[in-house]
Enzyme design. Structure first.
Site, short mmCIF file in Angstrom:
data_model
loop_
_atom_site.label_atom_id
_atom_site.label_comp_id
_atom_site.label_asym_id
_atom_site.label_seq_id
_atom_site.Cartn_x
_atom_site.Cartn_y
_atom_site.Cartn_z
N HIS A 167 0.84 -1.20 0.00
CA HIS A 167 0.00 0.00 0.00
C HIS A 167 0.87 1.26 0.00
O HIS A 167 0.70 2.15 -0.83
CB HIS A 167 -0.91 -0.02 1.23
CG HIS A 167 -1.78 1.18 1.37
ND1 HIS A 167 -3.08 1.19 0.95
CD2 HIS A 167 -1.53 2.41 1.89
CE1 HIS A 167 -3.60 2.40 1.20
NE2 HIS A 167 -2.68 3.14 1.78
N GLU A 168 1.80 1.31 0.93
CA GLU A 168 2.66 2.49 1.03
C GLU A 168 3.58 2.63 -0.17
O GLU A 168 3.92 3.75 -0.58
CB GLU A 168 3.46 2.46 2.34
CG GLU A 168 2.60 2.49 3.60
CD GLU A 168 1.63 3.66 3.66
OE1 GLU A 168 1.95 4.74 3.12
OE2 GLU A 168 0.55 3.50 4.25
#
Length: 111
Positions: free
Chosen positions: A21-22
């Protein structure tokens, strides 16, 4: 997750998903072509679109070839059992109806 004694630090599936996600946010910043910092990366992007690349990257956590390229036992090198991979895929959609209702309530309260 922190190491315990002689056991190395190992990532939970949730931590792997957060990493992907990051990384999506990082890609959005690194691949911008905007010359002005105020509109580069996630700056100047509508908030509902900011999460698009990061949530897109999370989907790789449910892609069989991707998962099997890294999901191995840290001591034996044994691949993730197929049954466990299927459970990971199933948990992604577990209770999503309740999550959708939760978002609707947030919308009603926000109005």
């Amino acid at each position: 997750s922190a190491y315990v004694g002689d056991t190395p630090s190992l990532m939970t599936f949730g931590e792997v998903e957060t990493l992907f996600h990051e990384f999506g946010h990082g890609l959005q910043h690194m691949l911008t072509r905007a010359k002005v910092g105020d509109v580069a990366g996630i700056n100047g992007v509508e908030w509902d679109a900011v999460e698009l690349p990061s949530q897109f990257m999370e989907n790789w956590c449910y892609d069989r070839p991707t998962v099997y390229s890294f999901a191995k036992h840290y001591e034996t090198g044994e691949a993730l059992p197929e049954e466990m991979f299927e459970k990971l895929k199933q948990q992604k959609t577990f209770n999503v109806g309740m999550l959708a209702c939760r978002q609707l309530v947030f919308g009603m309260v926000d109005l």
